[in-house]
Design a protein around this motif. Structure first.
Motif, PDB file in Angstrom:
ATOM      1  N   UNK A 128       0.823  -1.210   0.000  1.00 20.43           N
ATOM      2  CA  UNK A 128       0.000   0.000   0.000  1.00 20.43           C
ATOM      3  C   UNK A 128       0.862   1.266   0.000  1.00 20.43           C
ATOM      4  N   UNK A 132       1.018   4.141  -2.852  1.00 17.78           N
ATOM      5  CA  UNK A 132       0.772   5.558  -2.544  1.00 17.78           C
ATOM      6  C   UNK A 132       1.952   6.422  -2.993  1.00 17.78           C
ATOM      7  N   UNK A 135       1.741   6.860  -6.643  1.00 15.49           N
ATOM      8  CA  UNK A 135       0.672   7.821  -6.940  1.00 15.49           C
ATOM      9  C   UNK A 135       1.193   9.242  -6.777  1.00 15.49           C
ATOM     10  N   UNK A 190      -5.659   1.339  -7.766  1.00 16.09           N
ATOM     11  CA  UNK A 190      -4.676   2.366  -8.113  1.00 16.09           C
ATOM     12  C   UNK A 190      -4.513   2.447  -9.632  1.00 16.09           C
ATOM     13  N   UNK A 195      -3.200   5.921 -11.208  1.00 15.33           N
ATOM     14  CA  UNK A 195      -2.014   6.214 -10.384  1.00 15.33           C
ATOM     15  C   UNK A 195      -0.819   5.360 -10.802  1.00 15.33           C
TER      16      UNK A 195
END
Lengths: 356, 356
Positions: A128, A132, A135, A190, A195
């Protein structure tokens, strides 16, 4: 460790300057990471997500342990040591420059069963956090996520279908399988949001792994070959008739690279792709060992059932109909004899039995 | 707010003293939470996970907004105000004493599409933190997780099957759906490890919701009835022939309570149960409105398509074969007319049209 930037002098679009291709591999100094890095470095230009092929200027290996000497000596290779969650947290990874990430880092199945928090951190949090960070990097890199056949698990109340399809509902029977399946969902969303360009591939059990046991419940599926070839006894903790689905290291890495190269149209949907697997039994594996290395070698296998390992292993599927992988041009290894001969060819130092 | 501890004087096992039953509802002051609390308080003793029924001594409602007056006045009700993640973090929730948690708190689909981080925090983090807190409480409470039919989503490349089964592979097309599906996986693994007694139920789209719009993409499926009944115009943003799968509030709460009462043998497997749904179309919903409240009322619906909402709504399934729910004794509402008449009976103040 040296690092050389190469400018791509064969840019396919005149006027558009291509920046040097940069690849990041998490778990990059593990068995598959090293093999992936070597394969990429030895290969020619790489096409990512259907884009024109470009030369690889740099491969960054993120891991807790250093890479082997040949990769350390390669000027294109950079090593970033440390814990993956901490690396993402403190910005140690060159995410802003990475064209593609191969996220191979994970705690293995046996570890995750023994230490629930380790699995949640190393498999769920790390994936995760990495997504992120991609992204926020903002350039939607290719993100190849190594999921696992361990997302599939059968139980008496919910047996697996006889053949696993890409559309089969995973019902994981281990924390590792749950964490990998959650990773697939994160990669899918995502990707949907733009992303990353996600490519989740479910790796089959890899055999024959060189080196030492790694704590995975599947470890014996390499050890029962590798150790006897090195003149040592090895334990097979499941019954001879136990069916298993396997892939060679070379075939596994080929599947991982194909995932990265597939265009969005080839990849088609955001769910994970089952990589192809050879269906065999542990008896047939022992017989292949006898064919290739003689009866004295295969006699080094101790058939000592272990109920706990057998329960995990028999909850895994043994027949995979890998339709999406086939549509990408991938196929299973032809036989376990062939897998074993590849292992011996690639690891000439790993066996002590008299050559035949 | 008062709170009374009741000792259960009808303990079924002589010598074993039963502690008073304590229920925690997250999102407890939302529409479903309030209805669940009222239903539990009005009902008799509750059987949890197949255990003997016991009287409910206390219901704790965790939410950011306070409960309505009737619940505030009930001595058995406790209100814990605040953000759920913070409540778990600072130990504000009475988890150690909770026999059952109904985890209803969530950011809704439209919010999660607009604010990715909100959904990751409110849906994924909060669920995970709550499960970890239950694990550390150590008594394996019943954990009813409100998942959603939104885990199912079709796309041109991966259309939904005509009928959804409990074994259908979810391919969520929204962050909300992904987060709910991840929640199901966490509940399954925390259950497998014995940390909670998990019961994931996929709620169908609830109609008719009383009150105000809540930002969900499905909001119009209540608004197109509720607002005209109150003499106001309302928009239907999808085509009349759009099929939808719906459940009344009463039927939804009945499914949630049945999940909590089901024994492990009745629940059978750790995957989520699809609750039953009535398949209808928005045209039939408008016709039901006309049957029940007259043409002048149904004429208050403005049929103004909105491509973005239509894309989300048509990606949801409309036919559910809820076999596991049926085996638990649950069934769909018989007709939308019946749903609408229930709404009017339960909300006599909510309509201004002349009684017929």
């Amino acid at each position: 460790m040296a690092c050389r930037h190469e400018s791509d002098t064969t840019a396919p679009f005149p006027g558009k300057r291509e920046h040097p291709m940069h690849i990041l591999i998490t778990g990059g100094c593990g068995f598959l990471g090293v093999r992936l890095a070597r394969t990429l470095l030895a290969g020619g230009p790489l096409a990512l997500a259907g884009a024109p092929a470009r030369a690889i200027a740099r491969i960054t290996l993120a891991d807790r342990v250093p890479p082997p000497a040949d990769l350390q000596a390669d000027a294109r290779v950079q090593f970033v040591p440390g814990d993956l969650c901490e690396q993402v947290d403190n910005g140690a990874l060159p995410l802003a420059r990475a064209d593609a990430l191969f996220h191979l880092a994970a705690a293995v199945s046996g570890e995750c069963e023994a230490d629930f928090d380790l699995g949640m951190r190393s498999n769920l949090n790390a994936t995760r956090m990495l997504l992120q960070a991609c992204r926020h990097a903002g350039h939607a890199p290719v993100f190849v996520f190594s999921s696992s056949v361990a997302v599939f698990g059968g139980s008496p109340e919910q047996p697996l279908p006889a053949v696993i399809e890409d559309s089969t509902l995973p019902t994981p029977q281990s924390s590792y399988g749950i964490q990998k399946f959650i990773g697939e969902q994160l990669v899918a969303d995502f990707s949907r949001k733009g992303f990353v360009q996600g490519r989740s591939v479910r790796l089959m059990t890899v055999s024959v792994r060189p080196g030492r046991p790694n704590g995975a419940a599947s470890g014996f599926l390499s050890g029962m070959l590798r150790e006897p070839l090195a003149g040592e006894r090895a334990r097979c903790p499941v019954a001879p008739e136990t069916p298993v689905a396997l892939a060679s290291p070379g075939n596994t890495v080929a599947g991982i690279i194909r995932a990265a190269s597939a265009s969005a149209a080839e990849w088609r949907v955001r769910t994970a792709v089952n990589l192809p697997a050879l269906t065999t039994t542990v008896r047939e594996m022992a017989q292949a060992l006898e064919h290739v290395a003689g009866r004295a070698t295969s006699a080094l296998i101790d058939w000592e059932p272990d109920a706990q390992i057998a329960k995990i292993v028999t909850s895994w599927p043994s027949r995979i109909h890998a339709a999406r992988a086939q549509s990408l041009g991938l196929s299973a290894d032809p036989s376990f004899d062939a897998i074993l001969r590849s292992y011996l060819r690639e690891n000439p130092q790993a066996h002590q039995w008299p050559r035949q």
